[in-house]
Design an enzyme around this catalytic site. Structure first.
Site, PDB file in Angstrom:
ATOM      1  CG  MET A 187      20.239  18.887 -45.738  1.00  0.00           C
ATOM      2  SD  MET A 187      21.801  17.180 -46.535  1.00  0.00           S
ATOM      3  CE  MET A 187      21.308  18.285 -48.097  1.00  0.00           C
ATOM      4  CD  GLU A 188      21.174  24.068 -43.053  1.00  0.00           C
ATOM      5  OE1 GLU A 188      19.937  24.482 -43.205  1.00  0.00           O
ATOM      6  OE2 GLU A 188      20.652  22.438 -42.331  1.00  0.00           O
TER       7      GLU A 188
ATOM      8  CB  CYS B  29      16.111  21.955 -45.837  1.00  0.00           C
ATOM      9  SG  CYS B  29      17.544  20.779 -46.031  1.00  0.00           S
ATOM     10  CG  HIS B  30      12.780  22.224 -41.006  1.00  0.00           C
ATOM     11  ND1 HIS B  30      13.148  20.916 -40.731  1.00  0.00           N
ATOM     12  CD2 HIS B  30      11.563  21.955 -40.986  1.00  0.00           C
ATOM     13  CE1 HIS B  30      12.028  20.079 -40.236  1.00  0.00           C
ATOM     14  NE2 HIS B  30      10.662  21.005 -40.570  1.00  0.00           N
TER      15      HIS B  30
ATOM     16  CG  ASP C 191      31.510  30.413 -62.548  1.00  0.00           C
ATOM     17  OD1 ASP C 191      30.637  30.056 -63.803  1.00  0.00           O
ATOM     18  OD2 ASP C 191      31.178  32.165 -61.812  1.00  0.00           O
TER      19      ASP C 191
END
Length: 159
Positions: A104-105, A62-63, A119
């Site tokens: 992707m972000e 990824c950039h 969590d």
């Protein structure tokens, strides 16, 4: 990494989602603010934004990009499914003006937010699970717009 230097700078937007399945009692405790670690959805929202910003550190090809905005939202469904589980749908929208997309972000944001919910609640519900992580919509760039079948015009799942 792919060379994007010849690509035009365009406004790019991507929306992704993931679902967290949990016991009804766990969802009630989240809603009532009775989780020992704190406000689950507020922390998950911050974690999702941080995850989006760290995407190129986590996904090797990824950039690094300048994110102009990341929005994380949650939709709670208290109706138990056939397995007796309720759900929280995490939706993330990432935006930039640049030479490469933000899919992707957005996907990383929903993943990190969902993991944060796990969590924060694992002490009372280790059976939580995740599903339906997907890209809902994207726009901008050479490949144009994409809308996942079964989503409405704002990128949320049709019911």
């Amino acid at each position: 990494m792919v060379d994007v230097s010849a690509k035009a700078q365009t406004e790019r937007l991507a929306t992704a989602q993931a679902k967290v399945f949990l016991r009804p009692e766990t969802l009630e405790k989240i809603q009532q603010g009775k989780i020992a670690k704190g406000d689950v959805l507020a922390v998950a929202q911050i974690a999702g934004v941080m995850g989006a910003k760290k995407t190129p550190d986590l996904i090797p090809m990824c950039h690094p990009i300048f994110l102009s905005s990341v929005d994380i939202s949650f939709a709670e469904d208290a109706r138990p499914n056939r397995d007796g589980r309720c759900s929280i749908t995490v939706t993330a929208t990432a935006k930039t003006t640049g030479q490469t997309g933000v899919e992707m972000e957005a996907m990383t944001a929903v993943s990190v937010a969902a993991l944060t919910i796990y969590d924060m609640c694992k002490a009372i519900d280790r059976d939580m699970s995740f599903s339906d992580m997907c890209l809902l919509t994207k726009s901008g760039g050479k490949s144009g717009s994409y809308k996942r079948d079964g989503t409405d015009s704002v990128g949320t799942e049709d019911t």
